[in-house]
Design an enzyme around this catalytic site. Structure first.
Site, PDB file in Angstrom:
ATOM      1  NE  ARG A 147      38.820  41.490  29.999  1.00 33.48           N
ATOM      2  CZ  ARG A 147      38.712  41.977  31.285  1.00 33.48           C
ATOM      3  NH1 ARG A 147      37.802  42.392  31.815  1.00 33.48           N
ATOM      4  NH2 ARG A 147      39.864  41.407  32.018  1.00 33.48           N
ATOM      5  CG  ASN A 170      40.724  41.551  35.172  1.00 37.43           C
ATOM      6  OD1 ASN A 170      40.410  42.346  34.169  1.00 37.43           O
ATOM      7  ND2 ASN A 170      40.298  41.352  36.357  1.00 37.43           N
ATOM      8  CD  GLU A 171      39.753  44.455  38.434  1.00 35.29           C
ATOM      9  OE1 GLU A 171      39.571  44.066  39.250  1.00 35.29           O
ATOM     10  OE2 GLU A 171      38.616  45.142  37.665  1.00 35.29           O
ATOM     11  CD  GLU A 214      36.414  43.701  34.971  1.00 38.05           C
ATOM     12  OE1 GLU A 214      36.245  44.261  36.228  1.00 38.05           O
ATOM     13  OE2 GLU A 214      37.226  42.984  34.715  1.00 38.05           O
ATOM     14  CG  ASN A 249      39.138  46.361  34.095  1.00 36.05           C
ATOM     15  OD1 ASN A 249      38.964  46.623  33.311  1.00 36.05           O
ATOM     16  ND2 ASN A 249      39.287  45.135  35.027  1.00 36.05           N
ATOM     17  CE1 TYR A 259      35.163  47.140  37.956  1.00 38.31           C
ATOM     18  CE2 TYR A 259      32.762  47.116  37.611  1.00 38.31           C
ATOM     19  CZ  TYR A 259      33.967  46.695  37.295  1.00 38.31           C
ATOM     20  OH  TYR A 259      33.817  45.409  36.691  1.00 38.31           O
ATOM     21  CD  GLU A 263      32.230  41.331  42.269  1.00 33.35           C
ATOM     22  OE1 GLU A 263      32.123  41.047  41.160  1.00 33.35           O
ATOM     23  OE2 GLU A 263      33.281  42.153  42.723  1.00 33.35           O
ATOM     24  CD1 TRP A 264      35.484  39.285  41.921  1.00 33.43           C
ATOM     25  CD2 TRP A 264      36.494  37.197  42.255  1.00 33.43           C
ATOM     26  NE1 TRP A 264      36.162  38.741  40.773  1.00 33.43           N
ATOM     27  CE2 TRP A 264      36.483  37.623  40.737  1.00 33.43           C
ATOM     28  CE3 TRP A 264      36.910  35.829  42.107  1.00 33.43           C
ATOM     29  CZ2 TRP A 264      37.017  36.948  39.576  1.00 33.43           C
ATOM     30  CZ3 TRP A 264      37.332  35.066  41.439  1.00 33.43           C
ATOM     31  CH2 TRP A 264      37.470  35.661  39.972  1.00 33.43           C
ATOM     32  CG  HIS A 269      39.235  37.675  35.336  1.00 33.86           C
ATOM     33  ND1 HIS A 269      38.906  38.502  34.301  1.00 33.86           N
ATOM     34  CD2 HIS A 269      38.768  37.988  36.650  1.00 33.86           C
ATOM     35  CE1 HIS A 269      38.019  39.424  35.062  1.00 33.86           C
ATOM     36  NE2 HIS A 269      38.135  39.113  36.235  1.00 33.86           N
TER      37      HIS A 269
HETATM   38  C1  LIG Z   1      41.415  49.721  50.899  1.00 34.49           C
HETATM   39  C2  LIG Z   1      40.335  48.966  50.939  1.00 34.49           C
HETATM   40  O1  LIG Z   1      39.704  48.636  49.750  1.00 34.49           O
HETATM   41  C3  LIG Z   1      39.061  47.679  49.889  1.00 34.49           C
HETATM   42  C4  LIG Z   1      38.517  47.425  48.423  1.00 34.49           C
HETATM   43  O2  LIG Z   1      38.098  46.214  48.151  1.00 34.49           O
HETATM   44  C5  LIG Z   1      37.845  45.860  46.832  1.00 34.49           C
HETATM   45  C6  LIG Z   1      37.122  44.799  46.413  1.00 34.49           C
HETATM   46  C7  LIG Z   1      36.845  44.632  45.188  1.00 34.49           C
HETATM   47  C8  LIG Z   1      37.031  45.457  44.233  1.00 34.49           C
HETATM   48  C9  LIG Z   1      36.904  45.128  42.778  1.00 34.49           C
HETATM   49  C10 LIG Z   1      35.788  44.233  42.303  1.00 34.49           C
HETATM   50  N1  LIG Z   1      35.777  44.473  41.100  1.00 34.49           N
HETATM   51  C11 LIG Z   1      34.844  44.036  40.198  1.00 34.49           C
HETATM   52  C12 LIG Z   1      35.550  42.731  39.489  1.00 34.49           C
HETATM   53  N2  LIG Z   1      36.504  43.300  38.513  1.00 34.49           N
HETATM   54  C13 LIG Z   1      37.112  42.338  37.864  1.00 34.49           C
HETATM   55  C14 LIG Z   1      35.647  41.242  37.686  1.00 34.49           C
HETATM   56  O3  LIG Z   1      36.178  40.034  38.074  1.00 34.49           O
HETATM   57  C15 LIG Z   1      34.738  42.028  38.640  1.00 34.49           C
HETATM   58  O4  LIG Z   1      34.176  40.843  39.694  1.00 34.49           O
HETATM   59  N3  LIG Z   1      36.683  45.562  40.773  1.00 34.49           N
HETATM   60  N4  LIG Z   1      37.306  45.733  41.813  1.00 34.49           N
HETATM   61  C16 LIG Z   1      38.108  46.409  44.661  1.00 34.49           C
HETATM   62  C17 LIG Z   1      38.486  46.732  45.701  1.00 34.49           C
END
Ligand SMILES: CCOCCOc1ccc(-c2cn(C[C@@H]3NC[C@@H](O)[C@H]3O)nn2)cc1
Length: 447
Positions: free
Chosen positions: A77, A165-166, A353, A294, A296, A406-407, A121
């Site tokens: 993917r 995505n998401e 994911e 997805n 985690y 990772e963003w 994405h």
């Molecule tokens: C209420 C406050 O909340 C703050 C939560 O802040 C986040 C930050 C990050 C995530 C997050 C990161 N990932 C992994 C990615 N999924 C897609 C893929 O590109 C991976 O890199 N999934 N969820 C969720 C919540």
């Protein structure tokens, strides 16, 4: 020893995303995305990291496909970078960009690995953001134009497609919480973005049926699992509100053709309103072939007056945590999948994911990420339990093949089963790579 054995037809895979691994941000005609802008704006990303070079997969995709081949996965993917193939967001295609993905797809097919393409994405072309981005309806038509172009380019050989995505991350995390690009903190903007993402999904599903009649299309919402800290009604209600934010808000429109009233009422108290037009919900709820999930993490949570939109507070004591700080809660994975089946019926599900952040480095050529192996064992056991309970799981696609961007955490958080040296781009298979390789090739593993 206990053996966990999966159905013979379960598809095994690994996932990545364009902005997180490709690099070559200005190469061969690629234009900026909102993540180029966001990551180059000081303060938005840890250590000032950005995706300019990432894992350099744009130049190293053959090596990365070889790793997929070594794993023995059925599917890979990956996402297409919208601004790489369509720099203006609409109109003409960038032939160099299209050529990159054609080469990647051909490399996968040559190794008998099925491509699963994610169209969106998170890397919206900046030029579209400058015209209002996902807050404005016209971007749903731009997305449809991009999706149609990709269906026409690759639909002859790519038969599984994911639209968005998401959507929760791309709407509320990005436009209400301000943590992801474009970094807004505006509830109305986030509500409009969430609706337009789903509308864009619906418009592309409609087009897909004409262009790739033998293909399958879905989308990939993310969800965590929150369960009440106590049996106090206020704790039960608080968890329900937060769970609906990720699940019902993005799944009821697709599978029931309506948004949950509970959340509409809460949003209204904060002056946030849906702007739905005639025909929108019919498009959004067009039948799809599968849903990606997805997952985690999860935890217990309780009511906390005035805490955010939903007055909820996750309680993370007593949990083992990964290196990104998220609790390890495999039971939540099982409970989420059962919950989704109870709410939406037997929609075929791909786990698009699941994975963990552990930041081990290479020591004498070895990356001993036993914690990641334990995470995978726990979550694959939970998945097996869901399958045995009748949840129609079609595949498990691990996040991620490679350590990557990772963003907002930049390169400080490693989710890969392959370690990446971001200075030399050297890849090193982690111990979890070898464990996953064995599980994939056997279709079972021992606890
Ligand atoms: C209420 C406050 O909340 C703050 C939560 O802040 C986040 C930050 C990050 C995530 C997050 C990161 N990932 C992994 C990615 N999924 C897609 C893929 O590109 C991976 O890199 N999934 N969820 C969720 C919540």
């Amino acid at each position: 020893m206990t053996t966990i054995e999966f159905p013979k037809d379960l598809k095994w895979g690994a996932a990545t995303a364009a902005y997180q691994i490709e690099g070559a941000a200005k190469k061969d005609g690629r234009a900026p995305s909102i993540w180029d802008t966001f990551s180059h704006t000081p303060g938005n990303v840890k250590n000032g990291d950005n995706g300019d070079e990432a894992c350099d997969s744009y130049h190293r995709y053959k090596e990365d496909v070889q790793y997929l081949n070594d794993l023995g996965v059925d599917v890979y993917r990956f996402s297409i970078s919208w601004p790489r193939v369509m720099p203006k967001g609409t109109d003409e295609l960038n032939p160099e960009g299209v050529k990159y993905y054609r080469n990647l797809i051909q490399e996968l097919l040559d190794h008998d690995i099925e491509p699963i393409i994610t169209l969106y994405h998170w890397d919206l072309p900046q030029t579209l953001q400058d015209q209002g981005g996902w807050e404005v309806r016209s971007t749903t038509d731009a997305f449809k134009e991009y999706a149609v172009a990709m269906f026409k380019e690759f639909g002859d050989v790519v038969k599984k497609w994911i639209t968005i995505n998401e959507p929760w991350c791309a709407s509320f995390l990005s436009n209400y919480l301000g943590i992801h690009a474009p970094g807004k903190q505006d509830l109305q903007a986030a509500i409009d973005v969430s609706h337009h993402l789903l509308l864009a999904h619906g418009k592309s599903v409609q087009a897909f049926r004409e262009i790739v009649p033998d293909g399958e299309i879905g989308y990939a919402p993310n969800a965590d699992w929150l369960e009440p800290y106590s049996q106090q009604q206020e704790d039960i209600d608080a968890c329900e509100r937060d769970m609906q934010w990720k699940i019902e808000w993005f799944m009821d429109p697709v599978f029931k053709g309506e948004y949950p009233q509970l959340l509409q009422d809460i949003f209204a108290k904060h002056n946030g309103y849906l702007n739905v037009e005639e025909g929108d919900m019919e498009l959004i709820s067009l039948p799809i072939d599968f849903m990606g999930i997805n997952y985690y993490s999860g935890s217990v949570a309780r009511y906390k007056e005035g805490n955010g939109l939903f007055e909820v507070e996750p309680i993370w004591v007593d949990y083992q945590k990964t290196d990104i700080g998220w609790p390890v809660y495999a039971d939540g994975f099982y409970k989420l999948l059962i919950h989704i089946q109870q709410k939406y019926g037997d929609v075929p599900i791909y786990i698009t994911e699941n994975g963990a952040c552990y930041n081990h480095e290479v020591e004498d050529g070895v990356v001993n990420d036993q914690e990641r192996i334990d995470y995978l064992k726990q979550h694959l056991t939970a998945l097996h339990r869901a399958i045995k309970s009748g949840v129609p799981i079609k595949g498990y696609i691990l996040w991620s093949l490679l350590d990557n961007f990772e963003w907002a955490e930049g390169y400080s958080k490693r989710f890969g089963i392959i370690h990446v040296n971001y200075r030399t781009f050297e890849r090193t298979k982690k111990e979890s790579f070898y464990w996953y390789q064995k599980a994939v090739q056997n279709n079972w593993f021992e606890l």
